[in-house]
Scaffold this motif. Structure first.
Motif, PDB file in Angstrom:
ATOM      1  N   ASP A  23       0.865  -1.183   0.000  1.00 47.87           N
ATOM      2  CA  ASP A  23       0.000   0.000   0.000  1.00 47.87           C
ATOM      3  C   ASP A  23       0.907   1.240   0.000  1.00 47.87           C
ATOM      4  OD1 ASP A  23      -1.877   1.936   0.216  1.00 47.87           O
ATOM      5  OD2 ASP A  23      -2.830   1.170   2.044  1.00 47.87           O
ATOM      6  N   TYR A  24       1.095   1.817  -1.165  1.00 52.46           N
ATOM      7  CA  TYR A  24       2.042   2.931  -1.290  1.00 52.46           C
ATOM      8  C   TYR A  24       1.567   4.189  -0.562  1.00 52.46           C
ATOM      9  CZ  TYR A  24       4.825   0.310  -4.653  1.00 52.46           C
ATOM     10  OH  TYR A  24       5.635  -0.621  -5.241  1.00 52.46           O
ATOM     11  N   SER A  25       0.278   4.272  -0.270  1.00 52.52           N
ATOM     12  CA  SER A  25      -0.224   5.430   0.476  1.00 52.52           C
ATOM     13  C   SER A  25       0.293   5.427   1.914  1.00 52.52           C
ATOM     14  CB  SER A  25      -1.755   5.443   0.464  1.00 52.52           C
ATOM     15  OG  SER A  25      -2.271   4.286   1.112  1.00 52.52           O
ATOM     16  N   ASP A  26       0.658   4.244   2.429  1.00 51.91           N
ATOM     17  CA  ASP A  26       1.180   4.147   3.797  1.00 51.91           C
ATOM     18  C   ASP A  26       2.623   4.608   3.900  1.00 51.91           C
ATOM     19  OD1 ASP A  26      -1.227   3.185   4.724  1.00 51.91           O
ATOM     20  OD2 ASP A  26      -0.640   1.062   4.596  1.00 51.91           O
ATOM     21  N   ILE A  27       3.331   4.588   2.794  1.00 51.89           N
ATOM     22  CA  ILE A  27       4.757   4.932   2.832  1.00 51.89           C
ATOM     23  C   ILE A  27       5.085   6.145   1.968  1.00 51.89           C
ATOM     24  CG2 ILE A  27       5.469   2.564   3.345  1.00 51.89           C
ATOM     25  CD1 ILE A  27       6.173   2.259   0.369  1.00 51.89           C
ATOM     26  N   GLU A  28       4.066   6.921   1.600  1.00 49.66           N
ATOM     27  CA  GLU A  28       4.325   8.058   0.702  1.00 49.66           C
ATOM     28  C   GLU A  28       5.166   9.142   1.362  1.00 49.66           C
ATOM     29  OE1 GLU A  28       0.068  10.363   1.495  1.00 49.66           O
ATOM     30  OE2 GLU A  28       0.613   9.660  -0.517  1.00 49.66           O
ATOM     31  N   ASP A  29       5.270   9.117   2.705  1.00 48.71           N
ATOM     32  CA  ASP A  29       6.165  10.070   3.375  1.00 48.71           C
ATOM     33  C   ASP A  29       7.627   9.687   3.182  1.00 48.71           C
ATOM     34  OD1 ASP A  29       4.060  11.576   4.301  1.00 48.71           O
ATOM     35  OD2 ASP A  29       3.930  10.542   6.219  1.00 48.71           O
ATOM     36  N   TYR A  30       7.866   8.433   2.784  1.00 45.68           N
ATOM     37  CA  TYR A  30       9.238   7.945   2.625  1.00 45.68           C
ATOM     38  C   TYR A  30       9.563   7.506   1.205  1.00 45.68           C
ATOM     39  CZ  TYR A  30       9.240   7.836   7.726  1.00 45.68           C
ATOM     40  OH  TYR A  30       9.160   8.182   9.046  1.00 45.68           O
ATOM     41  N   TYR A  31       8.541   7.243   0.408  1.00 46.54           N
ATOM     42  CA  TYR A  31       8.796   6.818  -0.972  1.00 46.54           C
ATOM     43  C   TYR A  31       7.650   7.272  -1.859  1.00 46.54           C
ATOM     44  CZ  TYR A  31      10.081   3.958  -4.987  1.00 46.54           C
ATOM     45  OH  TYR A  31      10.443   3.545  -6.245  1.00 46.54           O
TER      46      TYR A  31
END
Length: 217
Positions: free
Chosen positions: A113-121
């Protein structure tokens, strides 16, 4: 003691004075490499200032390490993980916080789930929060930043207090060197027109140089 007696004393003791100055110059040249410039503005705060007291309490309780944010562009998750591990192994780096602390980056892309890591990637760019073992202005922190810069190459982009202090030190050193060279040339030209002897400008410049060396050492 009047001026004439001071002049006579300097003339009579000139050889001893020359020896003293030579010794002081040699000692200053030896000590010069060990004299650093303090770029940490917090150290100039009055000891009674509330901000200085608060910083000391925080440093005693939790430490006050240097920090930086590093963006690595045009990388996949797996490539960013490799960069992260290399940065974490750099001497002087205490911790690197990135997306792998929130999700399993080795999972298939459809399961992430890229929305969970959008602060880092995000948009093929990885953002990492780096905490160093020592402060922002520490020599060890600066050396760690230099090594990280070598690891990331052109893909690395830096922000934060530690990179700012390093950039400030580089800029000041370059600008002060330029100012010093231009200043010496201007003074030399003025002395050439203002003095009656060709040797006097060189003598004045030499005296100024000796004074600077002694002061910096």
């Amino acid at each position: 003691m009047n001026v004439d007696r001071i002049i006579d004393l300097i003339v009579d003791k000139r050889h001893r004075i020359e020896k003293v100055f030579i010794i002081v110059i040699i000692l200053s040249c030896i000590c010069f490499p060990f004299v650093g410039i303090n770029y940490d503005l917090t150290t100039y705060l009055p000891k009674s200032a509330q901000s200085d007291i608060g910083l000391k309490i925080m440093e005693e309780k939790f430490g006050y390490p240097g920090t930086a944010r590093i963006m690595i562009s045009d990388v996949s998750l797996n490539e960013a993980k490799v960069y992260k591990d290399k940065i974490a192994n750099v001497d002087g780096v205490d911790m690197v916080l990135w997306a792998d602390s929130k999700t399993n980056i080795y999972s298939p892309s459809d399961y992430i789930d890229y929305s969970d890591i959008e602060d880092y990637y995000k948009d093929n760019c990885a953002i990492m929060d780096v905490t160093f073992e020592e402060g922002d202005s520490s020599k060890k922190t600066t050396e760690a930043l230099n090594q990280i810069e070598e690891i990331t190459g052109e893909k690395g982009h830096f922000a934060g207090l530690a990179p700012q202090n390093r950039s400030l030190a580089r800029t000041l050193l370059r600008e002060v060197t330029i100012i010093l060279i231009v200043g010496v040339l201007i003074i030399f030209l003025i002395l050439c027109f203002a003095t009656t002897s060709w040797f006097e400008p060189f003598l004045f410049i030499a005296i100024m140089g000796i004074a600077i060396i002694i002061n910096m050492g």
